[in-house]
Design a protein around this motif. Structure first.
Motif, PDB file in Angstrom:
ATOM      1  N   ARG A  51       0.636  -1.270  -0.503  1.00 55.10           N
ATOM      2  CA  ARG A  51       0.456  -0.104  -0.051  1.00 55.10           C
ATOM      3  C   ARG A  51       1.290   1.431  -0.198  1.00 55.10           C
ATOM      4  O   ARG A  51       0.371   2.430  -0.015  1.00 55.10           O
ATOM      5  N   THR A  52       2.197   1.049  -0.798  1.00 56.14           N
ATOM      6  CA  THR A  52       3.411   2.451  -0.468  1.00 56.14           C
ATOM      7  C   THR A  52       2.653   3.251  -0.783  1.00 56.14           C
ATOM      8  O   THR A  52       2.345   5.025  -0.506  1.00 56.14           O
ATOM      9  N   ALA A  53       1.447   3.238  -2.491  1.00 58.83           N
ATOM     10  CA  ALA A  53       1.193   4.419  -3.193  1.00 58.83           C
ATOM     11  C   ALA A  53      -0.183   5.025  -2.434  1.00 58.83           C
ATOM     12  O   ALA A  53       0.116   5.854  -2.136  1.00 58.83           O
ATOM     13  N   ASP A  54      -0.609   4.294  -1.941  1.00 63.51           N
ATOM     14  CA  ASP A  54      -1.491   4.826  -1.039  1.00 63.51           C
ATOM     15  C   ASP A  54      -1.474   6.188   0.617  1.00 63.51           C
ATOM     16  O   ASP A  54      -1.810   7.055   0.610  1.00 63.51           O
ATOM     17  N   ASP A 113      -0.177  10.715   2.647  1.00 62.83           N
ATOM     18  CA  ASP A 113       0.615  11.501   3.158  1.00 62.83           C
ATOM     19  C   ASP A 113       0.527  12.997   2.472  1.00 62.83           C
ATOM     20  O   ASP A 113       0.646  14.032   3.135  1.00 62.83           O
ATOM     21  N   ARG A 114       0.869  12.867   1.322  1.00 63.01           N
ATOM     22  CA  ARG A 114       0.955  14.189   0.662  1.00 63.01           C
ATOM     23  C   ARG A 114      -0.744  14.806   0.408  1.00 63.01           C
ATOM     24  O   ARG A 114      -0.396  16.560   0.393  1.00 63.01           O
ATOM     25  N   PRO A 170      -5.736  25.192   6.769  1.00 64.18           N
ATOM     26  CA  PRO A 170      -6.778  24.620   6.640  1.00 64.18           C
ATOM     27  C   PRO A 170      -6.700  23.288   7.842  1.00 64.18           C
ATOM     28  O   PRO A 170      -5.988  21.800   7.476  1.00 64.18           O
ATOM     29  N   VAL A 171      -8.479  22.600   7.537  1.00 64.08           N
ATOM     30  CA  VAL A 171      -9.002  21.139   7.938  1.00 64.08           C
ATOM     31  C   VAL A 171      -8.864  20.370   6.783  1.00 64.08           C
ATOM     32  O   VAL A 171      -9.277  20.792   6.484  1.00 64.08           O
ATOM     33  N   GLY A 172      -7.859  19.038   6.636  1.00 62.69           N
ATOM     34  CA  GLY A 172      -8.619  18.269   5.111  1.00 62.69           C
ATOM     35  C   GLY A 172      -9.139  17.022   5.713  1.00 62.69           C
ATOM     36  O   GLY A 172      -9.137  17.123   7.054  1.00 62.69           O
ATOM     37  N   ILE A 173      -9.841  16.929   4.092  1.00 56.71           N
ATOM     38  CA  ILE A 173     -10.473  15.288   4.650  1.00 56.71           C
ATOM     39  C   ILE A 173     -10.068  15.099   3.277  1.00 56.71           C
ATOM     40  O   ILE A 173      -9.897  15.432   1.835  1.00 56.71           O
ATOM     41  N   GLY A 174      -9.984  13.975   3.370  1.00 59.87           N
ATOM     42  CA  GLY A 174      -9.640  12.762   3.090  1.00 59.87           C
ATOM     43  C   GLY A 174     -10.645  12.204   3.102  1.00 59.87           C
ATOM     44  O   GLY A 174     -11.233  11.685   3.676  1.00 59.87           O
ATOM     45  N   VAL A 175     -10.919  10.853   1.622  1.00 63.02           N
ATOM     46  CA  VAL A 175     -12.148   9.443   1.615  1.00 63.02           C
ATOM     47  C   VAL A 175     -11.516   8.467   0.512  1.00 63.02           C
ATOM     48  O   VAL A 175     -10.776   8.878  -0.121  1.00 63.02           O
TER      49      VAL A 175
END
Length: 338
Positions: free
Chosen positions: A169-172, A177-178, A193-198
């Motif tokens: 899962r290195t790329a994910d 991280d990015r 800002p506050v970040g949101i990731g899905v």
């Protein structure tokens, strides 16, 4: 000028100490506008004097009840309950200080007039403020109460630990991280800002494992802790899953059920207040709808929300969310296994 947060803490400590002292009768004769409910000092025309009097009476009654509850809790050794009550009143007073600059001067006067520089000694029902008590004779017990410093804020660490090997899962992980890496300094000085990731995809593609593994490696990045909600375990609660999810996070931040707001709107507002000066990671697992995410977005600069879902939750893109499909990326990465 004294910092509002420090002044609010000193004010609550002073007032609660007064409640159980002989000076309370003198102190409560003051105008307690500071401690009234927000908006209560703007009654309708024609009833201003009457409403203001009722507001003052309610404020004094609420303060007295809270102060005695704190004293009872400390006598019983229940420091957690005492600290929770003081924190609730501190936040209430802090909002007043921020909304009404004139209130700062008023509270400073109250603390100066009644605040104890050291200990408080109770002798046969009498009270002395100061580090020294002197008397020719003493009959009965002497009890000394030293105000306790505020209890340390809880640092939740709720994301489950992986119990199986995690590979390929290195790329994910690099993509996460990015997304949530240390923000570049802003030329305008604006807070990060506050970040949101899905992370979305079919069941079994490794979304949850990826989220848990990434969270385990980012504890230092979020010094105020990590909160976790598994929405799969909350489903079937007659629409109460979002409200209970917010309550779970508030408990992780030290809010007792006794002081838990009843409605989702009030819980979400308290969550924003409790996270305003914290940098947190919130992991929401198996989310089914964007409406489950929005009340759980913390307010603290640099915080992050990482969501897993079988749906892309595209509406969250309007909130600045970034979306990653681990299963699709896996098929595109030659030689990499799920």
């Amino acid at each position: 000028m004294e910092e509002p947060a420090a002044l609010a803490t000193a004010g609550v400590t002073t007032v609660f100490g007064l409640v159980v002292s002989d000076l309370w009768e003198q102190a409560k004769a003051r105008n307690w506008r500071l401690f009234r409910r927000r908006g209560s000092d703007t009654p309708a025309d024609g009833d201003a004097g009457q409403d203001t009097g009722r507001d003052a009476e309610r404020a004094v009654a609420e303060l007295e009840a809270a102060g005695r509850e704190v004293a009872t809790a400390r006598t019983a050794g229940d420091e957690a309950t005492a600290a929770a009550i003081e924190e609730r009143w501190r936040e209430r007073l802090l909002r007043t200080l921020r909304d009404d600059p004139a209130a700062v001067t008023e509270l400073q006067e109250i603390v100066a007039a009644f605040g104890a520089p050291g200990t408080v000694a109770y002798v046969n029902g009498g009270v002395n403020h100061g580090p020294v008590f002197q008397g020719s004779s003493v009959h009965g017990d002497i009890n000394v109460y030293v105000p306790q410093p505020p209890a340390p804020r809880p640092r939740p660490d709720q994301v489950p630990a992986l119990t199986a090997a995690f590979v390929n899962r290195t790329a994910d992980l690099s993509e996460l991280d990015r997304w949530f890496g240390p923000p570049a300094p802003s030329a305008s000085g604006a807070p990060p800002p506050v970040g949101i990731g899905v992370l979305h995809g079919l069941p079994g593609v490794g979304k949850t494992a990826t989220a848990w593994h990434w969270a385990a490696g980012t504890r230092e990045r979020y010094p105020d802790g990590q909160l976790y909600v598994d929405f799969a375990a909350l489903r079937g609660q007659s629409g109460g899953d979002v409200s209970e999810a917010v309550a779970m996070c508030l408990r992780g931040l030290g809010v007792l059920d006794t002081y838990m707001p009843a409605s989702l709107q009030e819980r979400a507002a308290l969550f924003r207040t409790r996270t305003a000066d914290r940098r947190l990671l919130v992991v929401l697992d198996d989310v089914g709808d964007p409406a489950q995410v929005r009340p759980l977005v913390p307010k603290g600069p640099g915080s992050a929300v990482l969501v897993t879902s079988t749906s892309a939750l595209g509406e969250l893109a309007l909130d600045g969310a970034r979306i990653l499909a681990p299963d699709l990326r896996a098929r595109l990465r030659a030689g990499e296994e799920e």
